[in-house]
Design a protein around this motif. Structure first.
Motif, mmCIF file in Angstrom:
data_model
loop_
_atom_site.group_PDB
_atom_site.id
_atom_site.type_symbol
_atom_site.label_atom_id
_atom_site.label_comp_id
_atom_site.label_asym_id
_atom_site.label_seq_id
_atom_site.Cartn_x
_atom_site.Cartn_y
_atom_site.Cartn_z
ATOM 1 N N ALA A 1 17.389 5.509 3.392
ATOM 2 C CA ALA A 1 16.608 5.710 4.615
ATOM 3 C C ALA A 1 15.895 4.426 4.994
ATOM 4 O O ALA A 1 15.345 3.724 4.133
ATOM 5 N N GLU A 2 15.866 4.143 6.286
ATOM 6 C CA GLU A 2 15.104 3.001 6.797
ATOM 7 C C GLU A 2 13.630 3.206 6.510
ATOM 8 O O GLU A 2 13.117 4.332 6.545
ATOM 9 N N ALA A 3 12.943 2.121 6.223
ATOM 10 C CA ALA A 3 11.508 2.191 5.970
ATOM 11 C C ALA A 3 10.893 0.818 6.155
ATOM 12 O O ALA A 3 11.593 -0.198 6.171
ATOM 13 N N ASP A 4 9.582 0.796 6.310
ATOM 14 C CA ASP A 4 8.814 -0.425 6.181
ATOM 15 C C ASP A 4 7.659 -0.113 5.247
ATOM 16 O O ASP A 4 7.576 1.001 4.695
ATOM 17 N N SER A 5 6.787 -1.062 5.032
ATOM 18 C CA SER A 5 5.689 -0.875 4.088
ATOM 19 C C SER A 5 4.453 -1.576 4.630
ATOM 20 O O SER A 5 4.515 -2.747 5.005
ATOM 21 N N HIS A 6 3.343 -0.844 4.713
ATOM 22 C CA HIS A 6 2.065 -1.493 4.980
ATOM 23 C C HIS A 6 1.641 -2.219 3.717
ATOM 24 O O HIS A 6 1.640 -1.632 2.626
ATOM 25 N N ALA A 7 1.269 -3.472 3.847
ATOM 26 C CA ALA A 7 0.915 -4.269 2.683
ATOM 27 C C ALA A 7 -0.329 -5.095 2.976
ATOM 28 O O ALA A 7 -0.617 -5.444 4.128
ATOM 29 N N ALA B 1 -5.447 9.834 -0.847
ATOM 30 C CA ALA B 1 -5.917 10.215 0.489
ATOM 31 C C ALA B 1 -4.969 9.679 1.554
ATOM 32 O O ALA B 1 -4.679 10.353 2.553
ATOM 33 N N TRP B 2 -4.467 8.464 1.347
ATOM 34 C CA TRP B 2 -3.532 7.857 2.298
ATOM 35 C C TRP B 2 -2.245 8.665 2.397
ATOM 36 O O TRP B 2 -1.632 8.764 3.466
ATOM 37 N N ALA B 3 -1.845 9.279 1.288
ATOM 38 C CA ALA B 3 -0.605 10.054 1.269
ATOM 39 C C ALA B 3 -0.680 11.302 2.130
ATOM 40 O O ALA B 3 0.355 11.837 2.540
ATOM 41 N N GLU B 4 -1.880 11.787 2.415
ATOM 42 C CA GLU B 4 -2.002 12.992 3.230
ATOM 43 C C GLU B 4 -1.381 12.799 4.614
ATOM 44 O O GLU B 4 -0.912 13.745 5.228
ATOM 45 N N GLY B 5 -1.378 11.565 5.115
ATOM 46 C CA GLY B 5 -0.785 11.284 6.417
ATOM 47 C C GLY B 5 0.715 11.115 6.388
ATOM 48 O O GLY B 5 1.322 10.801 7.416
ATOM 49 N N GLY B 6 1.342 11.312 5.210
ATOM 50 C CA GLY B 6 2.791 11.254 5.107
ATOM 51 C C GLY B 6 3.333 10.037 4.407
ATOM 52 O O GLY B 6 4.452 10.062 3.883
ATOM 53 N N HIS B 7 2.578 8.923 4.376
ATOM 54 C CA HIS B 7 3.072 7.711 3.739
ATOM 55 C C HIS B 7 3.184 7.904 2.231
ATOM 56 O O HIS B 7 2.326 8.540 1.608
ATOM 57 N N ILE B 8 4.218 7.329 1.644
ATOM 58 C CA ILE B 8 4.420 7.433 0.203
ATOM 59 C C ILE B 8 3.611 6.339 -0.481
ATOM 60 O O ILE B 8 3.812 5.153 -0.192
ATOM 61 N N LEU C 1 0.830 -1.202 0.000
ATOM 62 C CA LEU C 1 0.000 0.000 0.000
ATOM 63 C C LEU C 1 0.865 1.253 0.000
ATOM 64 O O LEU C 1 0.526 2.255 -0.625
ATOM 65 N N ASP C 2 1.998 1.212 0.719
ATOM 66 C CA ASP C 2 2.818 2.411 0.890
ATOM 67 C C ASP C 2 4.226 2.025 1.264
ATOM 68 O O ASP C 2 4.561 0.847 1.375
#
Length: 431
Positions: free
Chosen positions: A306-312, A341-348, A146-147
């Motif tokens: 950069a460290e990251a994870d991903s909601h999937a 809409a999900w991107a508004e919270g900062g997630h790419i 998802l992001d």
């Protein structure tokens, strides 16, 4: 996920009790067109996801969508594992990609059907190659991203402007190298009279691991060999990272000894020029009215990784027909298409038709760091890694004190090596 004594037998034995407490998650009669969806989104993320689901319901009045929000972290993953082991799982669930190696081998989540995903318009080239590759295990597809949610740089624009760190368009001039970073923090501190940089180094948050992994990966460091069986800890690179961060504290350029909430509050009050943290606090700072912007995490000691994870999205284990797959993929496709809409919270957004859209490019400051999606560094591909995992918990207990000067760097390096060795010696409790 879980402690050393949590076995598959324990999961099976405890599944009935675990499911009994899941607010509508188990034992619910399933209608012909009912879909059950579990997620771990609270706060602003939770509100956004509920709005996205409301739009799906409005467009699909014939589908009885039932969503359940569970507590973020290890408790969520324990309940998800119980549900999958007992074959009482929801139709769809959210999983961090970093957690995939803990779930896919034990049959707790089911393989996705690429042929049926295509029928709903979901193709591999709709996603960044790195995230799509990490959505596989053993060559089989188990997740749809998802992001991605990386570490980013927040900066106070008023402070940085006065410090001469912005260009003529008001954008931050990228930092390259440790001395450039130290100089920027020094100049910001001269303006604030308080702090150059805020860091989370205490509490049970995510800051120490995320910062360490970002810098360690910039140096090309690995923790685990590619086959996932042996330690690859590079003592010299670990020491370089910890010496750098500890030096920022020792020279008064960074303020540690803070938990996440404390660092967020101080940055909101204008008492620092910079904050290195996850992008999900963007709405907090927008609502505060403070003057700020964001960039991708800087190239402090190497490439700008950069460290990251991903909601999937994943399929918790249960029997499914082709029609069941298609109904779930229809929901997944709708949420991907709505992920602006999900991107508004900062997630790419991971879904490239949204990620590359003019509407996302116009979203400020959220789109300022979107290029990092091709460079994000997920956790090592092992069962004990991923968001809220044992790796995070045990590493943070060493990294936080080492970063703010409570623990000497040579001792921290030794303890980090021991943490990795101990975790590698622990069997995956869900396999």
């Amino acid at each position: 996920m879980g402690g050393p004594g949590l076995s598959r037998r324990t999961l099976l034995a405890g599944a009935a009790l675990g499911c009994a407490g899941l607010a509508g998650g188990c034992g619910v009669p399933r209608g012909e067109r009912e879909l059950r969806y579990w997620n771990l989104f609270a706060g602003g993320d939770g509100d956004t996801m509920k709005a996205m689901l409301a739009r799906y319901r409005a467009a699909h009045p014939d589908v009885g969508l039932r969503d359940v929000t569970l507590e973020w972290g290890d408790r969520y993953y324990t309940k998800l594992a119980m549900a999958g082991a007992a074959e009482r799982a929801p139709d769809l669930a959210i999983l961090h990609l970093g957690r995939l190696p803990a779930f896919a081998p034990g049959g707790l989540i089911d393989e996705l059907r690429p042929d049926l995903l295509r029928e709903k318009g979901i193709e591999p080239d709709h996603f960044p190659a790195g995230l799509w590759n990490r959505s596989h295990h053993g060559g089989r597809l188990f997740a749809v991203p998802l992001d991605t949610h990386p570490v980013v740089q927040y900066h106070n624009t008023d402070v940085c402007r006065e410090a001469g760190l912005l260009d003529e368009d008001g954008r931050f001039r990228p930092l390259r190298g440790p001395e450039a970073a130290r100089d920027a923090l020094r100049r910001a501190k001269q303006v604030t009279g308080d702090s150059g940089l805020l860091l989370e180094t205490t509490g049970d948050g995510v800051g120490p691991w995320r910062l360490f992994w970002s810098l360690y990966r910039q140096l090309g460091g690995d923790l685990i060999t590619p086959d996932g069986t042996r330690s690859a800890v590079d003592d010299r690179k670990v020491a370089t990272v910890l010496d750098f961060v500890q030096g920022l504290h020792a020279d008064g350029l960074a303020t540690g000894g803070l938990d996440g909430d404390g660092a967020i509050a101080l940055f909101s009050s204008g008492r620092a020029g910079f904050f290195w943290y996850g992008e999900w606090e963007v709405q907090t700072f927008l609502e505060s009215g403070m003057p700020f912007s964001m960039t991708r995490f800087p190239a402090v000691v190497g490439r700008a990784l950069a460290e990251a994870d991903s909601h999937a999205f994943v399929l918790p284990h249960r029997d499914r027909t082709d029609e069941d797959h298609l109904r779930v993929y229809d929901l997944v496709a709708a949420l991907l298409r709505d992920s602006l809409a999900w991107a508004e919270g900062g997630h790419i957004p991971a879904y490239l038709p949204v990620n590359r859209s003019p509407a996302y490019a116009d979203m400020q400051p959220q789109s300022e760091y979107r290029s990092v999606i091709d460079d994000v560094q997920l956790d090592p591909d092992v069962w004990f890694a991923g968001s809220g995992s044992r790796l995070w918990t045990e590493m943070n207990s060493v990294l936080g004190p080492a970063m703010d000067g409570r623990l000497a760097v040579p001792r921290a390096v030794s303890q980090i090596r021991q943490v990795v060795d101990d975790l590698l010696a622990t069997p995956n409790p869900t396999a």
